[in-house]
Design a protein around this motif. Structure first.
Motif, PDB file in Angstrom:
ATOM      1  N   ALA A  84     -15.340  -1.538 -22.898  1.00 29.18           N
ATOM      2  CA  ALA A  84     -14.879  -2.775 -21.835  1.00 29.18           C
ATOM      3  C   ALA A  84     -15.658  -4.099 -21.797  1.00 29.18           C
ATOM      4  O   ALA A  84     -14.248  -5.280 -22.219  1.00 29.18           O
ATOM      5  CB  ALA A  84     -15.253  -1.855 -20.426  1.00 29.18           C
ATOM      6  N   ASP A  85     -16.026  -4.626 -22.132  1.00 29.18           N
ATOM      7  CA  ASP A  85     -17.149  -6.148 -21.666  1.00 29.18           C
ATOM      8  C   ASP A  85     -16.909  -6.345 -22.379  1.00 29.18           C
ATOM      9  O   ASP A  85     -16.196  -7.713 -23.059  1.00 29.18           O
ATOM     10  CB  ASP A  85     -18.411  -6.149 -21.096  1.00 29.18           C
ATOM     11  N   LEU A  86     -17.102  -5.637 -23.792  1.00 27.50           N
ATOM     12  CA  LEU A  86     -16.846  -6.584 -25.906  1.00 27.50           C
ATOM     13  C   LEU A  86     -15.784  -6.193 -25.801  1.00 27.50           C
ATOM     14  O   LEU A  86     -15.250  -7.249 -26.204  1.00 27.50           O
ATOM     15  CB  LEU A  86     -17.271  -5.677 -25.983  1.00 27.50           C
ATOM     16  N   GLY A  87     -14.695  -5.643 -25.266  1.00 26.25           N
ATOM     17  CA  GLY A  87     -13.032  -5.405 -25.216  1.00 26.25           C
ATOM     18  C   GLY A  87     -12.395  -6.923 -24.308  1.00 26.25           C
ATOM     19  O   GLY A  87     -11.163  -7.953 -24.954  1.00 26.25           O
TER      20      GLY A  87
ATOM     21  N   LEU B 277     -13.747 -10.772 -26.600  1.00 28.71           N
ATOM     22  CA  LEU B 277     -12.533 -10.201 -27.859  1.00 28.71           C
ATOM     23  C   LEU B 277     -11.340 -10.529 -27.731  1.00 28.71           C
ATOM     24  O   LEU B 277     -11.164 -11.807 -28.267  1.00 28.71           O
ATOM     25  CB  LEU B 277     -13.025  -9.374 -28.659  1.00 28.71           C
ATOM     26  N   ALA B 278     -11.246 -10.609 -26.503  1.00 29.74           N
ATOM     27  CA  ALA B 278      -9.742 -10.519 -26.130  1.00 29.74           C
ATOM     28  C   ALA B 278      -9.251 -11.424 -25.565  1.00 29.74           C
ATOM     29  O   ALA B 278      -8.300 -12.626 -26.282  1.00 29.74           O
ATOM     30  CB  ALA B 278      -9.174  -9.652 -25.347  1.00 29.74           C
ATOM     31  N   VAL B 279     -10.435 -12.088 -25.454  1.00 28.77           N
ATOM     32  CA  VAL B 279     -10.389 -13.892 -24.013  1.00 28.77           C
ATOM     33  C   VAL B 279      -9.730 -14.471 -25.229  1.00 28.77           C
ATOM     34  O   VAL B 279     -10.347 -15.910 -25.801  1.00 28.77           O
ATOM     35  CB  VAL B 279     -11.002 -14.102 -23.087  1.00 28.77           C
TER      36      VAL B 279
ATOM     37  N   THR C  42      -6.731 -14.056 -29.749  1.00 30.41           N
ATOM     38  CA  THR C  42      -4.758 -14.440 -28.896  1.00 30.41           C
ATOM     39  C   THR C  42      -4.074 -13.885 -27.543  1.00 30.41           C
ATOM     40  O   THR C  42      -3.301 -13.964 -27.728  1.00 30.41           O
ATOM     41  CB  THR C  42      -3.820 -14.725 -30.028  1.00 30.41           C
ATOM     42  N   ASP C  43      -4.818 -12.566 -27.004  1.00 30.11           N
ATOM     43  CA  ASP C  43      -4.711 -11.671 -26.665  1.00 30.11           C
ATOM     44  C   ASP C  43      -5.459 -11.111 -25.315  1.00 30.11           C
ATOM     45  O   ASP C  43      -5.437 -10.288 -25.055  1.00 30.11           O
ATOM     46  CB  ASP C  43      -3.665 -10.183 -26.782  1.00 30.11           C
ATOM     47  N   PRO C  44      -5.670 -12.133 -24.298  1.00 31.96           N
ATOM     48  CA  PRO C  44      -5.808 -11.501 -23.124  1.00 31.96           C
ATOM     49  C   PRO C  44      -5.314 -10.900 -22.167  1.00 31.96           C
ATOM     50  O   PRO C  44      -6.126 -10.508 -21.057  1.00 31.96           O
ATOM     51  CB  PRO C  44      -6.752 -12.913 -22.196  1.00 31.96           C
ATOM     52  N   THR C  45      -4.355 -10.281 -21.907  1.00 28.77           N
ATOM     53  CA  THR C  45      -3.521  -9.868 -20.740  1.00 28.77           C
ATOM     54  C   THR C  45      -4.353  -7.526 -21.472  1.00 28.77           C
ATOM     55  O   THR C  45      -5.099  -7.813 -22.051  1.00 28.77           O
ATOM     56  CB  THR C  45      -2.224  -9.478 -22.020  1.00 28.77           C
ATOM     57  N   PRO C  46      -3.851  -7.465 -20.449  1.00 28.58           N
ATOM     58  CA  PRO C  46      -4.165  -6.059 -20.921  1.00 28.58           C
ATOM     59  C   PRO C  46      -4.200  -4.651 -21.910  1.00 28.58           C
ATOM     60  O   PRO C  46      -4.805  -4.458 -21.398  1.00 28.58           O
ATOM     61  CB  PRO C  46      -3.450  -5.693 -18.749  1.00 28.58           C
ATOM     62  N   ASP C  47      -3.231  -5.793 -22.392  1.00 29.58           N
ATOM     63  CA  ASP C  47      -3.119  -4.924 -23.326  1.00 29.58           C
ATOM     64  C   ASP C  47      -3.586  -4.898 -25.161  1.00 29.58           C
ATOM     65  O   ASP C  47      -3.796  -3.920 -24.786  1.00 29.58           O
ATOM     66  CB  ASP C  47      -0.844  -4.894 -23.515  1.00 29.58           C
ATOM     67  N   GLY C  48      -3.578  -6.654 -24.512  1.00 32.12           N
ATOM     68  CA  GLY C  48      -4.438  -7.091 -25.589  1.00 32.12           C
ATOM     69  C   GLY C  48      -6.082  -6.911 -24.930  1.00 32.12           C
ATOM     70  O   GLY C  48      -6.286  -6.639 -26.096  1.00 32.12           O
ATOM     71  N   ARG C  49      -6.609  -6.633 -24.272  1.00 34.68           N
ATOM     72  CA  ARG C  49      -8.206  -5.773 -24.355  1.00 34.68           C
ATOM     73  C   ARG C  49      -8.050  -4.585 -24.274  1.00 34.68           C
ATOM     74  O   ARG C  49      -8.703  -3.550 -24.765  1.00 34.68           O
ATOM     75  CB  ARG C  49      -8.100  -6.303 -22.615  1.00 34.68           C
ATOM     76  N   ARG C  50      -6.855  -3.800 -24.281  1.00 35.48           N
ATOM     77  CA  ARG C  50      -6.700  -2.202 -24.307  1.00 35.48           C
ATOM     78  C   ARG C  50      -7.196  -1.907 -25.674  1.00 35.48           C
ATOM     79  O   ARG C  50      -7.813  -1.169 -26.084  1.00 35.48           O
ATOM     80  CB  ARG C  50      -5.812  -1.807 -23.691  1.00 35.48           C
ATOM     81  N   GLU C  51      -6.322  -3.086 -26.227  1.00 35.76           N
ATOM     82  CA  GLU C  51      -5.860  -2.634 -28.147  1.00 35.76           C
ATOM     83  C   GLU C  51      -7.018  -3.089 -28.698  1.00 35.76           C
ATOM     84  O   GLU C  51      -8.053  -2.302 -29.913  1.00 35.76           O
ATOM     85  CB  GLU C  51      -4.643  -3.074 -28.746  1.00 35.76           C
ATOM     86  N   MET C  52      -8.195  -4.532 -27.628  1.00 38.51           N
ATOM     87  CA  MET C  52      -9.395  -4.313 -28.868  1.00 38.51           C
ATOM     88  C   MET C  52     -10.332  -3.241 -28.683  1.00 38.51           C
ATOM     89  O   MET C  52     -10.999  -3.153 -29.155  1.00 38.51           O
ATOM     90  CB  MET C  52      -9.746  -5.719 -27.685  1.00 38.51           C
ATOM     91  N   ARG C  53     -10.707  -2.671 -27.182  1.00 32.76           N
ATOM     92  CA  ARG C  53     -11.462  -1.414 -26.773  1.00 32.76           C
ATOM     93  C   ARG C  53     -11.087  -1.198 -27.884  1.00 32.76           C
ATOM     94  O   ARG C  53     -11.549  -0.332 -28.261  1.00 32.76           O
ATOM     95  CB  ARG C  53     -11.069  -1.479 -25.204  1.00 32.76           C
TER      96      ARG C  53
END
Length: 110
Positions: free
Chosen positions: A41-44, A47-49, A52-63
């Motif tokens: 979760a922290d890595l996601g 990496l999202a920040v 290009t997409d630090p949104t909740p959806d971006g973080r979820r996709e990164m995870r």
């Protein structure tokens, strides 16, 4: 680039392939910079920040991408360790063989 050689060293072409993917390169750079185990979760989030997409959806996709795309390759080459109980990742000793490149990656993050 200097690879530290031993009997279990990864071939340079494998290291190049692992570091060719920008997300994986960033993931390894973050782990190296932190120097400690990090939750997926922290890595996601990191990496999202950084992406290009630090949104909740971006973080979820990164995870999802970390779990499904990056961890299998990094685990297969023994570059990281994964603790499924904590859902956390850390660099393994094998990552030291390309420490010079990880140092460069961590420097780019700052």
């Amino acid at each position: 680039m200097v690879l530290r050689h031993d009997q279990n060293a990864l071939p340079e072409t494998v290291v190049d392939e692992l570091l060719a993917e920008p997300r994986r390169r960033l993931l390894l750079g973050v782990l190296y910079d932190r120097g400690e185990r990090m939750s997926v979760a922290d890595l996601g989030r990191e990496l999202a920040v950084a992406g290009t997409d630090p949104t909740p959806d971006g973080r979820r996709e990164m995870r999802r991408a970390i779990r499904e795309d990056d961890l299998p390759k990094l685990l297969a080459t023994d570059v990281v360790r994964y603790d499924s109980t904590l859902d956390a990742v850390s660099l393994s000793g094998a990552a030291r063989q390309f420490e010079d490149r990880l140092t460069e990656l961590a420097r780019e993050l700052r």
